[in-house]
Write a protein that holds these residues in place. Structure first.
Motif, PDB file in Angstrom:
ATOM      1  N   CYS A  52       1.119  -1.482  -0.040  1.00 21.35           N
ATOM      2  CA  CYS A  52      -0.247  -0.135  -0.055  1.00 21.35           C
ATOM      3  C   CYS A  52       0.529   1.075   0.120  1.00 21.35           C
ATOM      4  N   MET A  53       2.060   1.274   0.743  1.00 19.82           N
ATOM      5  CA  MET A  53       2.331   2.103   0.809  1.00 19.82           C
ATOM      6  C   MET A  53       3.586   2.630  -0.269  1.00 19.82           C
ATOM      7  N   LYS A  56       1.743   4.424  -3.185  1.00 25.67           N
ATOM      8  CA  LYS A  56       1.397   5.926  -2.603  1.00 25.67           C
ATOM      9  C   LYS A  56       2.302   6.715  -3.215  1.00 25.67           C
ATOM     10  N   GLU A  69       7.866   6.963   4.696  1.00 26.62           N
ATOM     11  CA  GLU A  69       6.288   7.000   5.582  1.00 26.62           C
ATOM     12  C   GLU A  69       6.991   7.932   6.630  1.00 26.62           C
ATOM     13  N   ASN A  72       4.648  10.870   5.925  1.00 26.58           N
ATOM     14  CA  ASN A  72       3.945  10.995   5.059  1.00 26.58           C
ATOM     15  C   ASN A  72       2.937  10.671   6.347  1.00 26.58           C
ATOM     16  N   GLU A  74      -0.543  10.731   7.318  1.00 22.42           N
ATOM     17  CA  GLU A  74      -1.330  10.489   6.739  1.00 22.42           C
ATOM     18  C   GLU A  74      -1.629   8.899   6.024  1.00 22.42           C
ATOM     19  N   ALA A  75      -0.126   8.611   4.383  1.00 21.42           N
ATOM     20  CA  ALA A  75      -0.309   7.947   3.827  1.00 21.42           C
ATOM     21  C   ALA A  75       0.004   6.615   4.638  1.00 21.42           C
ATOM     22  N   ARG A  76       0.229   6.911   5.792  1.00 27.12           N
ATOM     23  CA  ARG A  76       1.262   5.951   6.578  1.00 27.12           C
ATOM     24  C   ARG A  76       0.231   5.544   7.709  1.00 27.12           C
ATOM     25  N   ALA A  78      -3.635   5.204   6.973  1.00 30.18           N
ATOM     26  CA  ALA A  78      -4.150   5.202   5.539  1.00 30.18           C
ATOM     27  C   ALA A  78      -3.619   3.668   5.084  1.00 30.18           C
ATOM     28  N   CYS A  79      -2.844   3.192   4.883  1.00 29.29           N
ATOM     29  CA  CYS A  79      -1.770   2.115   4.670  1.00 29.29           C
ATOM     30  C   CYS A  79      -2.388   0.857   6.025  1.00 29.29           C
TER      31      CYS A  79
END
Length: 86
Positions: A52-53, A56, A69, A72, A74-76, A78-79
């Motif tokens: 997932c990461m 992104k 990560e 980021n 927010e990406a972390r 979400a994943c």
């Protein structure tokens, strides 16, 4: 005839680039798995998180997933949620 040859050459270059990109993605995911060896979740969850990461991240990113990560969050998050990391 020149058009056919050019089309074949172009397709070859694109396919080779795709293979290189896939190899690069596998390298980043493998490093992420290694970086998270001590996680208190299953390897399947860690793999889902790492993939997932990686998805992104921009294809031109030079930092590892672990480095990226941190910049980021927010990406972390979400994943982590998508992978079922608890």
């Amino acid at each position: 005839m020149k058009t056919i040859a050019l089309t074949i050459i172009t397709a070859g270059v694109l396919l080779t680039g795709g293979i290189a990109l896939a190899d690069d993605n596998a390298k980043w995911v493998a490093q992420c798995l290694k970086d998270n060896e001590g996680a208190k979740v299953s390897e399947a969850v860690v793999r889902a998180y790492c993939v997932c990461m990686n998805n992104k991240m921009d294809d031109n990113e030079t930092r590892s997933i672990t480095q990226w990560e941190k910049a980021n969050p927010e990406a972390r998050k979400a994943c982590e949620k998508a992978a079922g990391w608890e």
